[in-house]
Design a protein around this motif. Structure first.
Motif, short mmCIF file in Angstrom:
data_model
loop_
_atom_site.label_atom_id
_atom_site.label_comp_id
_atom_site.label_asym_id
_atom_site.label_seq_id
_atom_site.Cartn_x
_atom_site.Cartn_y
_atom_site.Cartn_z
N ILE A 1 0.83 -1.21 0.00
CA ILE A 1 0.00 0.00 0.00
C ILE A 1 0.86 1.26 0.00
O ILE A 1 0.65 2.17 -0.80
N VAL A 2 1.85 1.33 0.92
CA VAL A 2 2.62 2.57 1.07
C VAL A 2 3.81 2.64 0.13
O VAL A 2 4.41 3.69 -0.06
N GLN A 3 4.20 1.48 -0.43
CA GLN A 3 5.34 1.42 -1.33
C GLN A 3 6.63 1.91 -0.65
O GLN A 3 7.41 2.68 -1.19
N ASP A 4 6.81 1.40 0.57
CA ASP A 4 8.01 1.70 1.34
C ASP A 4 8.23 0.56 2.33
O ASP A 4 7.32 -0.23 2.60
N THR B 1 6.66 2.89 9.01
CA THR B 1 7.27 2.87 7.68
C THR B 1 8.70 3.42 7.76
O THR B 1 9.08 4.07 8.73
N ALA B 2 9.47 3.16 6.71
CA ALA B 2 10.88 3.53 6.72
C ALA B 2 11.09 5.04 6.63
O ALA B 2 12.13 5.55 7.05
N GLY B 3 10.13 5.77 6.07
CA GLY B 3 10.26 7.22 5.97
C GLY B 3 10.85 7.72 4.67
O GLY B 3 11.15 8.92 4.55
N ASN B 4 11.02 6.84 3.70
CA ASN B 4 11.52 7.29 2.40
C ASN B 4 10.43 8.02 1.61
O ASN B 4 10.67 9.09 1.04
N ASN B 5 9.28 7.41 1.59
CA ASN B 5 8.14 8.02 0.89
C ASN B 5 6.90 7.20 1.19
O ASN B 5 6.98 6.05 1.64
N ILE B 6 5.75 7.80 0.95
CA ILE B 6 4.48 7.08 0.92
C ILE B 6 3.88 7.36 -0.43
O ILE B 6 3.41 8.48 -0.72
N ARG B 7 3.99 6.36 -1.27
CA ARG B 7 3.61 6.50 -2.67
C ARG B 7 4.38 7.64 -3.32
O ARG B 7 5.60 7.61 -3.39
N GLU B 8 3.70 8.70 -3.75
CA GLU B 8 4.39 9.77 -4.47
C GLU B 8 4.92 10.87 -3.55
O GLU B 8 5.59 11.79 -4.02
N THR C 1 -2.83 18.55 -3.52
CA THR C 1 -3.27 17.93 -2.27
C THR C 1 -4.38 16.91 -2.50
O THR C 1 -4.45 15.90 -1.80
N SER C 2 -5.23 17.15 -3.49
CA SER C 2 -6.29 16.20 -3.78
C SER C 2 -5.72 14.88 -4.27
O SER C 2 -6.20 13.79 -3.92
N GLN C 3 -4.66 14.96 -5.06
CA GLN C 3 -4.02 13.75 -5.56
C GLN C 3 -3.41 12.94 -4.42
O GLN C 3 -3.45 11.70 -4.42
N LEU C 4 -2.89 13.64 -3.41
CA LEU C 4 -2.28 12.94 -2.28
C LEU C 4 -3.33 12.27 -1.40
O LEU C 4 -3.17 11.11 -1.01
N THR C 5 -4.40 12.99 -1.10
CA THR C 5 -5.36 12.48 -0.13
C THR C 5 -6.34 11.46 -0.70
O THR C 5 -6.87 10.63 0.04
N LYS C 6 -6.57 11.51 -2.00
CA LYS C 6 -7.55 10.57 -2.55
C LYS C 6 -7.01 9.14 -2.58
O LYS C 6 -7.79 8.19 -2.71
N ASP C 7 -5.72 8.98 -2.47
CA ASP C 7 -5.13 7.65 -2.50
C ASP C 7 -4.98 7.03 -1.12
O ASP C 7 -4.40 5.96 -0.99
N TYR C 8 -5.49 7.72 -0.10
CA TYR C 8 -5.40 7.12 1.23
C TYR C 8 -6.28 5.89 1.29
O TYR C 8 -7.48 5.95 0.98
N PRO C 9 -5.74 4.74 1.69
CA PRO C 9 -6.54 3.51 1.75
C PRO C 9 -7.39 3.45 3.01
O PRO C 9 -7.26 4.28 3.93
N MET C 10 -8.24 2.47 3.10
CA MET C 10 -9.03 2.17 4.29
C MET C 10 -9.92 3.32 4.74
O MET C 10 -10.28 3.44 5.91
N SER D 1 -6.18 0.03 -2.60
CA SER D 1 -5.30 -1.02 -2.10
C SER D 1 -4.99 -2.08 -3.13
O SER D 1 -4.03 -2.85 -2.95
N GLY D 2 -5.78 -2.15 -4.20
CA GLY D 2 -5.51 -3.16 -5.23
C GLY D 2 -5.60 -4.56 -4.66
O GLY D 2 -6.56 -4.92 -3.99
N ASP D 3 -4.57 -5.36 -4.89
CA ASP D 3 -4.53 -6.75 -4.38
C ASP D 3 -3.66 -6.86 -3.14
O ASP D 3 -3.18 -7.96 -2.82
N CYS D 4 -3.44 -5.76 -2.45
CA CYS D 4 -2.53 -5.79 -1.29
C CYS D 4 -3.05 -6.64 -0.15
O CYS D 4 -2.26 -7.13 0.66
N PHE D 5 -4.37 -6.82 -0.04
CA PHE D 5 -4.94 -7.62 1.03
C PHE D 5 -5.20 -9.05 0.60
O PHE D 5 -5.80 -9.83 1.36
N ALA D 6 -4.78 -9.42 -0.58
CA ALA D 6 -5.07 -10.76 -1.08
C ALA D 6 -4.40 -11.85 -0.25
O ALA D 6 -4.90 -12.96 -0.14
#
Length: 314
Positions: A116-119, A146-153, A266-275, A307-312
């Motif tokens: 999900i977070v890609q980190d 998380t490692a703190g490198n990034n969360i997605r973009e 900001t809309s691009q960042l917040t719309k991808d929040y999962p759960m 989340s895609g298939d992250c919970f599979a």
């Protein structure tokens, strides 16, 4: 006439002289008889005990009868040792099972979160026995960092996540629900700059630094030709950067010049929040921006766009 053989009156009588050649016999005085010892006193103590008569050797004991189990249950030491050994083996089995369950659970949660977070992430669990949670399918006290490198973009963004009251299911794409999810996201000033430069080329090309001001809760985007002072806010559960002041070439410019671009960012960042995470608060710090987000009774949907298939794998 005087008798020549007469003895003067004052002269003692003499012993007759023995004939020549004979010695006179010496008369020894009679010796006294030795004293007679007194009779022994009668004993006053108890009469001496007679030594016991020798006993005949005992006949050999007959061999023990009964089964080995019967002899075993009559020995309390053996029973105690067996109980201790069985208890130790049971405890070792529980500890080994607990460690295996925690390792397996940590692996599953880490894979889903990384997807999900890609980190990179670190997962830990609370004090409640995880093996018991695994058998019941109900989990609590999950802590993810998380490692703190990034969360997605978003570069330089780090999340600290606490999850409670998780119920795992396997109903099609529904993998269960999360009763409580609380997240604290920190975004460094350097990460904000790098993210804006990449996400908003029109503005980012002129930004060469980001300065935070906790006293008035603003973030300043510094550029060669001017600066943008924006105030992070929470609007309807989402994060917004509201332009406070815009200057260029030494002149104050209308905020509408860059506000649409910041809104899209900001809309691009917040719309991808999962759960279905929603922002609760936002704070400007000396080093960046801190946001608190939460979700209740969120569904772990294996086919959700966020989340895609992250919970599979759950």
């Amino acid at each position: 006439m005087t008798d020549p053989w007469a003895r003067p009156a004052n002269q003692p009588p003499q012993e007759p002289t023995p004939p020549t050649g004979e010695q006179p016999t010496q008369q020894l005085p009679p010796q006294a008889a030795p004293p007679t010892a007194p009779p022994p006193a009668p004993p006053t103590g108890p009469p001496p005990q007679q030594a016991p008569a020798a006993q005949p050797p005992e006949p050999p004991k007959p061999p023990k009868t009964g089964s080995a189990f019967t002899r075993f249950i009559r020995d309390p030491l053996s029973i105690t040792l067996v109980i201790v050994i069985v208890a130790a083996l049971g405890l070792a089995g529980l500890v080994g099972g607990e460690l295996w369950a925690r390792s397996k659970g940590s692996e599953v949660v880490a894979q889903s979160t990384q997807c999900i977070v890609q980190d990179g992430v670190t997962v830990s669990f609370g004090a409640r026995p995880f093996l018991l949670q695994h058998f019941t399918g109900h989990y609590s006290g999950i802590h993810i960092t998380t490692a703190g490198n990034n969360i997605r973009e978003a570069k330089g963004m780090k999340a600290d996540i606490v999850i409670d009251n998780v119920t795992v299911a396997n109903d099609g794409s529904n993998r269960g629900t999360i009763g409580n999810l609380n997240t604290t996201v920190t975004w460094s000033a350097e990460g904000i700059k790098e993210t804006i430069k990449k996400a908003i080329p029109l503005i980012g090309s002129f930004v060469n630094g980001v300065t935070t001001n906790p006293s008035n809760g603003t973030v300043e985007l510094d550029g060669v030709l001017g600066s943008i002072i924006a105030k992070p806010q929470v609007v309807n559960g989402s994060i917004s950067l509201q332009v406070v002041e815009l200057t260029g070439l030494g002149f104050t410019l209308p905020r509408e010049t860059v506000q649409p671009a910041l809104d899209a960012f900001t809309s691009q960042l917040t719309k991808d929040y999962p759960m279905d995470l929603r922002a609760d608060s936002i704070e400007v710090t000396d080093s960046g921006v801190t946001t608190k987000l939460s979700a209740q009774n969120a569904t772990m949907d294996a086919g959700a766009p966020q989340s895609g298939d992250c919970f599979a794998g759950i």
